[in-house]
Scaffold this motif. Structure first.
Motif, PDB file in Angstrom:
ATOM      1  N   PHE A  77       0.809  -1.214   0.000  1.00  0.00           N
ATOM      2  CA  PHE A  77       0.000   0.000   0.000  1.00  0.00           C
ATOM      3  C   PHE A  77       0.845   1.267   0.000  1.00  0.00           C
ATOM      4  CE2 PHE A  77      -2.607  -3.110   2.383  1.00  0.00           C
ATOM      5  CZ  PHE A  77      -3.711  -3.140   1.555  1.00  0.00           C
ATOM      6  N   GLY A  78       0.288   2.293  -0.621  1.00  0.00           N
ATOM      7  CA  GLY A  78       0.774   3.645  -0.451  1.00  0.00           C
ATOM      8  C   GLY A  78      -0.164   4.329   0.526  1.00  0.00           C
ATOM      9  N   ILE A  79       0.286   5.403   1.141  1.00  0.00           N
ATOM     10  CA  ILE A  79      -0.542   6.112   2.122  1.00  0.00           C
ATOM     11  C   ILE A  79      -0.802   7.526   1.625  1.00  0.00           C
ATOM     12  CG2 ILE A  79      -0.678   6.988   4.479  1.00  0.00           C
ATOM     13  CD1 ILE A  79       1.222   4.747   5.309  1.00  0.00           C
ATOM     14  N   TYR A  80      -2.070   7.918   1.626  1.00  0.00           N
ATOM     15  CA  TYR A  80      -2.435   9.310   1.360  1.00  0.00           C
ATOM     16  C   TYR A  80      -3.216   9.783   2.582  1.00  0.00           C
ATOM     17  CZ  TYR A  80      -4.190  13.542  -0.742  1.00  0.00           C
ATOM     18  OH  TYR A  80      -4.472  14.854  -0.994  1.00  0.00           O
ATOM     19  N   ALA A  81      -2.723  10.825   3.238  1.00  0.00           N
ATOM     20  CA  ALA A  81      -3.354  11.299   4.467  1.00  0.00           C
ATOM     21  C   ALA A  81      -3.553  12.804   4.417  1.00  0.00           C
ATOM     22  CB  ALA A  81      -2.493  10.937   5.669  1.00  0.00           C
ATOM     23  N   THR A  82      -4.706  13.265   4.891  1.00  0.00           N
ATOM     24  CA  THR A  82      -4.921  14.692   5.093  1.00  0.00           C
ATOM     25  C   THR A  82      -4.943  14.924   6.599  1.00  0.00           C
ATOM     26  OG1 THR A  82      -7.329  14.490   5.089  1.00  0.00           O
ATOM     27  CG2 THR A  82      -6.267  14.939   2.988  1.00  0.00           C
ATOM     28  N   VAL A  83      -4.173  15.907   7.045  1.00  0.00           N
ATOM     29  CA  VAL A  83      -4.058  16.163   8.485  1.00  0.00           C
ATOM     30  C   VAL A  83      -4.419  17.601   8.796  1.00  0.00           C
ATOM     31  CG1 VAL A  83      -2.351  14.386   8.978  1.00  0.00           C
ATOM     32  CG2 VAL A  83      -1.588  16.631   8.259  1.00  0.00           C
ATOM     33  N   GLU A  84      -4.963  17.802  10.003  1.00  0.00           N
ATOM     34  CA  GLU A  84      -5.242  19.154  10.475  1.00  0.00           C
ATOM     35  C   GLU A  84      -5.148  19.191  11.989  1.00  0.00           C
ATOM     36  OE1 GLU A  84      -9.434  20.469  10.220  1.00  0.00           O
ATOM     37  OE2 GLU A  84      -9.791  18.533   9.268  1.00  0.00           O
ATOM     38  N   GLY A  85      -4.747  20.339  12.503  1.00  0.00           N
ATOM     39  CA  GLY A  85      -4.690  20.555  13.945  1.00  0.00           C
ATOM     40  C   GLY A  85      -3.482  19.930  14.598  1.00  0.00           C
TER      41      GLY A  85
END
Length: 146
Positions: A77-85
């Motif tokens: 797998f590849g990882i795509y992440a959106t992060v906030e805070g």
């Protein structure tokens, strides 16, 4: 230095989703089949970064990959992440938790392995609220008799 790193499609057939939270950080994580890229999109800046660059420390990067190493799905797998805070440490923990939850969507039989490593338990420690009459949550003003 804006580079478009997201060159894979996230769809129902090739991606697994998990949400992770830690302290003030929220991470929405997709495990993408057939990709080897690890990408983070910061909500604050709106830019995409390579995960190793974004997390700055190798220990945080290894922490994010720990669920994949533990279950033996590291190259799949590849990882795509959106992060906030929050800060990068809290965001790394949130991504790790999101990866573990996404792995459960991929294969529910991995649950005992992830549970034993403590990756399915959300760390509920939050910042304590400030109380009136005090400087911070517990720190008071110095008392003087005269």
């Amino acid at each position: 230095m804006i580079t478009i790193l997201r060159d894979f499609k996230i769809g129902v057939d090739n991606a697994y989703y998990g949400t992770g939270r830690r302290k003030e950080s929220i991470a929405r994580v997709w495990l993408v089949k057939g990709s080897d890229k690890y990408i983070v999109k910061s909500k604050d800046s709106g830019k995409e970064f390579d995960m190793r660059q974004y997390l700055q420390r190798e220990t945080l990067f290894q922490k994010v990959l720990y669920p994949l190493k533990l279950t033996g799905t590291e190259g799949k797998f590849g990882i795509y992440a959106t992060v906030e805070g929050g800060g990068i440490s809290g965001q790394a923990d949130a991504i790790m938790y999101g990866v573990a939850k996404a792995l459960l969507k991929y294969n529910p039989e991995l649950r005992p392995t992830l549970k034993k490593a403590g990756l399915l338990t959300r760390d509920a420690r939050e910042k304590e609220r400030k109380k009136y009459g005090l400087m911070k949550a517990r720190k008071g003003y110095r008392w003087s008799k005269r």
